[in-house]
Design a protein around this motif. Structure first.
Motif, PDB file in Angstrom:
ATOM      1  N   THR A 164      18.985   3.844  15.630  1.00 49.12           N
ATOM      2  CA  THR A 164      20.247   4.454  15.098  1.00 49.12           C
ATOM      3  C   THR A 164      20.942   5.871  15.966  1.00 49.12           C
ATOM      4  N   SER A 165      21.994   6.262  15.526  1.00 48.34           N
ATOM      5  CA  SER A 165      22.420   7.355  16.232  1.00 48.34           C
ATOM      6  C   SER A 165      21.785   8.831  15.627  1.00 48.34           C
ATOM      7  N   LEU A 166      20.673   8.712  14.641  1.00 48.28           N
ATOM      8  CA  LEU A 166      19.960   9.746  14.309  1.00 48.28           C
ATOM      9  C   LEU A 166      19.485  10.833  15.220  1.00 48.28           C
ATOM     10  N   THR A 167      19.888  11.934  15.115  1.00 42.98           N
ATOM     11  CA  THR A 167      19.522  13.001  16.115  1.00 42.98           C
ATOM     12  C   THR A 167      18.149  13.640  15.537  1.00 42.98           C
ATOM     13  N   PRO A 168      17.533  14.425  16.333  1.00 42.34           N
ATOM     14  CA  PRO A 168      16.310  15.189  15.726  1.00 42.34           C
ATOM     15  C   PRO A 168      16.813  16.554  15.200  1.00 42.34           C
ATOM     16  N   GLU A 169      18.213  16.752  15.193  1.00 46.04           N
ATOM     17  CA  GLU A 169      18.496  17.722  14.577  1.00 46.04           C
ATOM     18  C   GLU A 169      18.982  17.673  12.963  1.00 46.04           C
ATOM     19  N   ILE A 205      11.525   7.284   9.901  1.00 42.59           N
ATOM     20  CA  ILE A 205      12.563   8.443  10.606  1.00 42.59           C
ATOM     21  C   ILE A 205      12.406   8.078  11.929  1.00 42.59           C
ATOM     22  N   ARG A 206      11.109   7.955  12.544  1.00 43.32           N
ATOM     23  CA  ARG A 206      10.996   7.714  14.084  1.00 43.32           C
ATOM     24  C   ARG A 206      11.681   6.438  14.326  1.00 43.32           C
ATOM     25  N   PHE A 207      11.400   5.420  13.555  1.00 42.83           N
ATOM     26  CA  PHE A 207      12.340   4.096  13.887  1.00 42.83           C
ATOM     27  C   PHE A 207      13.593   4.317  14.028  1.00 42.83           C
ATOM     28  N   LEU A 208      14.202   4.916  13.099  1.00 42.27           N
ATOM     29  CA  LEU A 208      15.645   5.166  13.025  1.00 42.27           C
ATOM     30  C   LEU A 208      16.177   6.151  13.946  1.00 42.27           C
ATOM     31  N   GLN A 209      15.255   7.154  14.630  1.00 43.23           N
ATOM     32  CA  GLN A 209      15.814   7.658  15.559  1.00 43.23           C
ATOM     33  C   GLN A 209      15.759   6.812  17.043  1.00 43.23           C
ATOM     34  N   THR A 210      15.143   5.855  16.968  1.00 40.91           N
ATOM     35  CA  THR A 210      15.076   5.135  18.156  1.00 40.91           C
ATOM     36  C   THR A 210      16.286   3.975  18.049  1.00 40.91           C
ATOM     37  N   ALA A 257      -3.028   7.021   5.598  1.00 38.75           N
ATOM     38  CA  ALA A 257      -3.286   6.043   6.618  1.00 38.75           C
ATOM     39  C   ALA A 257      -1.954   5.814   7.386  1.00 38.75           C
ATOM     40  N   LEU A 258      -1.036   4.834   7.262  1.00 37.64           N
ATOM     41  CA  LEU A 258      -0.153   4.519   8.196  1.00 37.64           C
ATOM     42  C   LEU A 258       1.101   5.429   8.484  1.00 37.64           C
ATOM     43  N   HIS A 259       1.109   6.315   7.495  1.00 40.72           N
ATOM     44  CA  HIS A 259       2.429   7.303   7.317  1.00 40.72           C
ATOM     45  C   HIS A 259       3.727   6.245   7.419  1.00 40.72           C
ATOM     46  N   LEU A 260       3.819   5.417   6.939  1.00 41.52           N
ATOM     47  CA  LEU A 260       5.157   4.599   6.804  1.00 41.52           C
ATOM     48  C   LEU A 260       5.950   5.184   5.635  1.00 41.52           C
ATOM     49  N   LEU A 261       5.214   5.831   4.716  1.00 40.95           N
ATOM     50  CA  LEU A 261       5.811   6.549   3.536  1.00 40.95           C
ATOM     51  C   LEU A 261       5.257   7.603   3.138  1.00 40.95           C
ATOM     52  N   VAL A 262       6.089   8.901   3.715  1.00 38.82           N
ATOM     53  CA  VAL A 262       5.534  10.160   3.479  1.00 38.82           C
ATOM     54  C   VAL A 262       6.396  10.897   2.893  1.00 38.82           C
ATOM     55  N   PHE A 263       5.971  12.032   2.276  1.00 39.52           N
ATOM     56  CA  PHE A 263       6.914  13.141   1.496  1.00 39.52           C
ATOM     57  C   PHE A 263       6.683  14.436   2.005  1.00 39.52           C
ATOM     58  N   PRO A 264       7.853  15.279   1.974  1.00 40.06           N
ATOM     59  CA  PRO A 264       7.606  16.684   2.336  1.00 40.06           C
ATOM     60  C   PRO A 264       6.490  17.286   1.524  1.00 40.06           C
ATOM     61  N   GLU A 265       6.549  17.014   0.278  1.00 42.28           N
ATOM     62  CA  GLU A 265       5.502  17.972  -0.636  1.00 42.28           C
ATOM     63  C   GLU A 265       4.076  17.823  -0.290  1.00 42.28           C
ATOM     64  N   THR A 266       3.783  16.523   0.563  1.00 34.22           N
ATOM     65  CA  THR A 266       2.331  16.462   0.883  1.00 34.22           C
ATOM     66  C   THR A 266       2.085  17.256   2.129  1.00 34.22           C
ATOM     67  N   GLY A 267       2.928  17.791   2.544  1.00 34.95           N
ATOM     68  CA  GLY A 267       2.863  18.890   4.045  1.00 34.95           C
ATOM     69  C   GLY A 267       3.306  18.009   5.181  1.00 34.95           C
ATOM     70  N   ALA A 268       3.889  16.921   4.790  1.00 38.27           N
ATOM     71  CA  ALA A 268       4.322  16.093   6.101  1.00 38.27           C
ATOM     72  C   ALA A 268       5.759  16.414   6.511  1.00 38.27           C
ATOM     73  N   GLU A 269       6.109  16.210   7.979  1.00 38.94           N
ATOM     74  CA  GLU A 269       7.301  16.671   8.691  1.00 38.94           C
ATOM     75  C   GLU A 269       7.773  15.295   8.986  1.00 38.94           C
ATOM     76  N   SER A 270       9.086  15.419   9.131  1.00 37.73           N
ATOM     77  CA  SER A 270      10.192  14.290   9.518  1.00 37.73           C
ATOM     78  C   SER A 270       9.288  13.390  10.624  1.00 37.73           C
ATOM     79  N   SER A 271       8.974  14.266  11.821  1.00 35.72           N
ATOM     80  CA  SER A 271       8.308  13.603  13.100  1.00 35.72           C
ATOM     81  C   SER A 271       7.002  12.730  12.624  1.00 35.72           C
TER      82      SER A 271
END
Length: 450
Positions: free
Chosen positions: A90-95, A83-88, A64-78
């Motif tokens: 903080t200093s977190l870069t896409p790299e 993660i998107r909130f932290l990119q907005t 549903a909301l994609h607030l808590l997702v994990f790589p093993e489910t096939g989800a990506e950081s994007s």
């Protein structure tokens, strides 16, 4: 400071430790909100809070909301809103986002594993061996049938009708064996049937079910890690799991007095709970290194310490720790489950939906037949005994969580198991009220009061 990929073999970009801490803290905020809101709503409807925690996890997770997702489910950081909130903000870069996403997921997964270990330790503390031995042969028969029938039918059916490989089919069949003593005992208490003949058989069988289920889980999880079914390995695991539990119980008679003596000498904070956790974690470690599951060791530790006169005090001290970590496990299980694979509008999903219907049917019928095995009890409500064994609840979720953590279940099979757990848990309370009519004495009291 930086956190390199010691937790993370697939990435090389270092991540600032402060960002890891921030992402984990935000994940825990989401987990605690989901668990509390879900638990409260579930409780309002007379259902166990743990079911609400599971559903809350589904809502905030990949389904549903994609607030808590994990790589093993096939989800990506994007796809992670955290993660998107932290990119907005903080200093977190896409790299470095991918590295942070994987590291955050590893930390939350470790906390969830710790949560299930504490949960099984707590269940062991609540399992009174003397009461278990007093329930008699009736409860033992009911429990054994309630484990063997759904396990055999579920495993065989998945392999024959759906072509599921042996190991995941066995794991799914094992998930059908458990009975939630918490749900059944709550409803029986509300109905005034807790001390009835039926109630005592149900509760005794549910406790034995849990112990048998945990042994089955330890065996099946070990098989899953090997990837193949080896008869000699199965025999070894069954013998070692049984010997481990019996050895732990025997150890209890010797260890109890030593434990109490040590605790009485200690005078600083945590004088009871810290030694208890040391013992539980050592037992969990021993179980793990002999190719069983760590949770079996934690459960055995709980059984040992249940015999001490410090049990009630220890339960009180563990409760707030369990309240902090156990919801992480249940919400994470829900968050990792992708229910979209059961959408009948997509043709490729229909097999998963059929598996869910099959597992639900086996889960209900496999427990209903237990009432037919009761003997020498004229006039007993056999249907009530069968219905009382239906709910899977938190124990079924432990099976699902372990299967998810070792990546043995396909997404459709995982979703089918979670639907089975949810539906059997929802069905049990109203069905118990239906098969257990209100006692005549209660009716007379209500008439007199009106």
């Amino acid at each position: 400071m930086y956190l390199s990929s010691s937790l993370l073999a697939a990435t090389t970009e270092p991540v600032e430790t402060s960002l890891v801490v921030a992402s984990v803290l935000l994940s825990l905020v989401v987990i605690y909100f989901a668990s509390k809101i879900g638990g409260e709503i579930s409780n309002r409807f007379g259902l166990p809070p743990v079911l609400g925690e599971l559903v809350g996890g589904v809502v905030v997770g990949i389904s549903a909301l994609h607030l808590l997702v994990f790589p093993e489910t096939g989800a990506e950081s994007s796809s992670s809103l955290i993660i998107r909130f932290l990119q907005t903000t903080t200093s977190l870069t896409p790299e470095t986002a991918d590295s942070l996403f994987a590291t955050q997921s590893e930390v939350i997964t470790v906390l969830a594993e710790l949560g299930v270990i504490i949960l099984l330790f707590e269940i062991g503390l609540e399992s009174n061996l003397k009461d278990l031995m007093a329930v008699g042969i009736q409860a033992v028969v009911v429990a054994c049938v309630g484990v063997v029938v759904p396990f055999a039918a579920g495993t065989a059916g998945l392999m024959i009708f759906f072509g599921i490989p042996a190991v995941p089919a066995i794991f799914a069949g094992a998930a059908l064996t458990a009975t939630s003593i918490g749900i059944t005992s709550k409803v029986l208490s509300e109905l005034g049937r807790l001390n009835s003949r039926e109630g005592q058989i149900i509760l005794g069988a549910a406790v034995i079910d849990d112990i048998l289920g945990i042994i089955v889980l330890a065996v099946v999880a070990s098989l899953a890690k090997e990837g193949t079914v080896d008869v000699s390995q199965v025999i070894y695991l069954i013998i070692s799991a049984t010997a481990f539990l019996l050895g732990a119980i025997a150890l209890g008679n010797v260890f109890n007095k030593t434990f109490v003596s040590v605790v009485d000498v200690l005078k600083t904070r945590g004088e009871l709970v810290i030694p208890a956790f040391i013992f539980a974690f050592i037992m969990a470690y021993i179980a793990d290194i002999i190719h069983l599951e760590a949770i079996l060791g934690a459960f055995a530790a709980g059984l040992v310490l249940e015999e001490t006169d410090k049990r009630k005090e220890l339960q009180k001290q563990i409760l707030p720790i369990a309240d902090m970590l156990v919801p992480v496990f249940f919400v994470t299980v829900g968050a990792k489950t992708d229910l979209s694979v059961l959408n009948p509008a997509i043709p490729s999903n229909r097999e998963g939906l059929a598996m869910a219907i099959f597992l639900i049917t086996v889960a209900i019928i496999g427990k209903m037949v237990t009432g037919l095995t009761v003997f020498g009890q004229p006039g007993i409500n056999r249907m009530a005994i069968g219905v009382g064994m239906i709910p899977r609840g938190e124990v079924g979720l432990v099976f699902l969580g372990i299967g998810s953590s070792i990546d043995i279940l396909s997404k459709p099979l995982e979703a089918a198991i979670i639907m089975m757990v949810i539906l059997t848990t929802f069905l049990a309370p109203p069905l118990l009220r239906f098969v257990f009519p209100t006692p005549e004495s209660d009716i007379e009291e209500k008439i007199a009061a009106s």
